[in-house]
Write an enzyme that holds these catalytic residues in place. Sequence first.
Site, short mmCIF file in Angstrom:
data_model
loop_
_atom_site.label_atom_id
_atom_site.label_comp_id
_atom_site.label_asym_id
_atom_site.label_seq_id
_atom_site.Cartn_x
_atom_site.Cartn_y
_atom_site.Cartn_z
N ARG A 82 0.84 -1.21 0.00
CA ARG A 82 0.00 0.00 0.00
C ARG A 82 0.87 1.25 0.00
O ARG A 82 0.57 2.24 -0.67
CB ARG A 82 -0.92 -0.03 1.23
CG ARG A 82 -2.03 0.98 1.16
CD ARG A 82 -3.13 0.66 2.16
NE ARG A 82 -2.66 0.72 3.53
CZ ARG A 82 -3.39 0.32 4.58
NH1 ARG A 82 -4.60 -0.14 4.41
NH2 ARG A 82 -2.91 0.40 5.80
N LYS A 185 -2.49 6.10 1.66
CA LYS A 185 -2.41 6.64 3.01
C LYS A 185 -1.56 7.91 3.03
O LYS A 185 -0.51 7.98 3.70
CB LYS A 185 -1.85 5.57 3.95
CG LYS A 185 -2.67 5.44 5.21
CD LYS A 185 -2.38 4.17 5.94
CE LYS A 185 -2.51 4.31 7.43
NZ LYS A 185 -3.82 4.74 7.91
N GLU A 221 -16.36 5.78 3.88
CA GLU A 221 -15.78 5.11 5.05
C GLU A 221 -15.77 6.05 6.25
O GLU A 221 -16.33 7.14 6.21
CB GLU A 221 -14.37 4.60 4.74
CG GLU A 221 -13.39 5.68 4.37
CD GLU A 221 -11.98 5.13 4.17
OE1 GLU A 221 -11.60 4.14 4.82
OE2 GLU A 221 -11.25 5.73 3.36
C1 LIG Z 1 -8.93 6.06 6.15
C2 LIG Z 1 -8.68 4.69 6.65
N1 LIG Z 1 -9.51 3.71 6.26
C3 LIG Z 1 -9.33 2.43 6.66
C4 LIG Z 1 -8.29 2.08 7.49
C5 LIG Z 1 -8.11 0.66 7.90
O1 LIG Z 1 -7.09 0.05 7.15
P1 LIG Z 1 -6.27 -1.17 7.74
O2 LIG Z 1 -7.27 -2.25 8.04
O3 LIG Z 1 -5.35 -1.57 6.66
O4 LIG Z 1 -5.61 -0.68 8.96
C6 LIG Z 1 -7.41 3.08 7.93
C7 LIG Z 1 -6.28 2.73 8.81
O5 LIG Z 1 -5.23 2.39 8.32
C8 LIG Z 1 -7.60 4.40 7.50
O6 LIG Z 1 -6.77 5.37 7.90
#
Ligand SMILES: Cc1ncc(COP(=O)(O)O)c(C=O)c1O
Length: 344
Positions: A82, A185, A221
Amino acid sequence: MKQPELDWKNLGFGLTPTDYNIRYTWRDGQWSRGEVHESMELTIPLAATVLHYGQALFEGLKAFRTIDDRIVLFRPEMNGERMERGARKLLMQAPPADLFMEAVTEAVRLNKRFVPPANSGAALYIRPLLIGTGARVGVQPADEYMFTVFVTPVGPYFKNGLRPIRLRVEEEVHRAAPLGVGDVKAAGNYAASMRATHSAKEQGFNDVLYLDSREGKYVDEIGAANFFGIKTINGTPTYVTPRSHSILPSITNDSLLVMAKDLGMKAERRPISVDELPTFDEAGCCGTAAVIAPVGSIQWRNKTITYNDGQNEPGPWTARLYDALQGIRLGKVKDKHGWLVDVE
Ligand SMILES: Cc1ncc(COP(=O)(O)O)c(C=O)c1O
């Protein structure tokens, strides 16, 4: 090894200093070897691209202590991938997969005494960070990057733990644009979302549920977690999670889509319109920090949608998914998908 005097069971999601962090520099076309630091301070040029043009990507993953006292990571290679996707979008230099894994495992190894005991509900949160450190005044990518990993022991992200949280549908702020960087991210995404979360908290909510920014009609989300709903479709309990270009692809959610099927559910990733929200029996949000937080209610304009019959506990399928996920991470349930990576 001296154990830190920490109240593991009551840790919040905050920064507790640990012993070491590790740093790599990309300069003259190559990555340096890892340098171990005790200090959490960093000196960079005032004109570094991270400070002006937001060349910053981070990651979040956790190390868990299993009940048989191993230290494990959960699908860490996905975090590396990612970060690489993010680096391609922001024209940054990504650490190669093996360097990412070396940095993460080494940061955990060096701070092993901070990995909380199994069953404490806490874990060692790992924060990889990639920033443009090269100095530029014009808008262009840096010629130097720093990749660093620090760790900190943490408890639950939402302080209620497994108690259901309250969300509010956000209609005044969009987290990300359809062709923007919401699916990686990038640090700037979080700067953009603080205003909404801050005002939701002032109103007594735990967080907001963002809608798609094209039509304002579909669920995207939460600030730092993906959304899911559960309901019976044609006689089968079904895990439904949104599909959208501007959602961060959550590694936890990806795993839950697989585990839902393991538990005999159907799993669907598709657009969820706001109008569909009241039709779910259970709802939740999932992510590394949040793990699985059951959603007890969602405020949508002047309507309050409640889940699990308004009971102050996770619904039955949410609880099963939580147990399955944490069971693998704590070594209580067979890791049949090969998701754990041992640190040692
Ligand atoms: C915006 C956002 N959505 C979803 C997630 C969840 O992703 P993950 O399950 O890979 O931690 C995160 C955290 O990393 C996030 O910052």
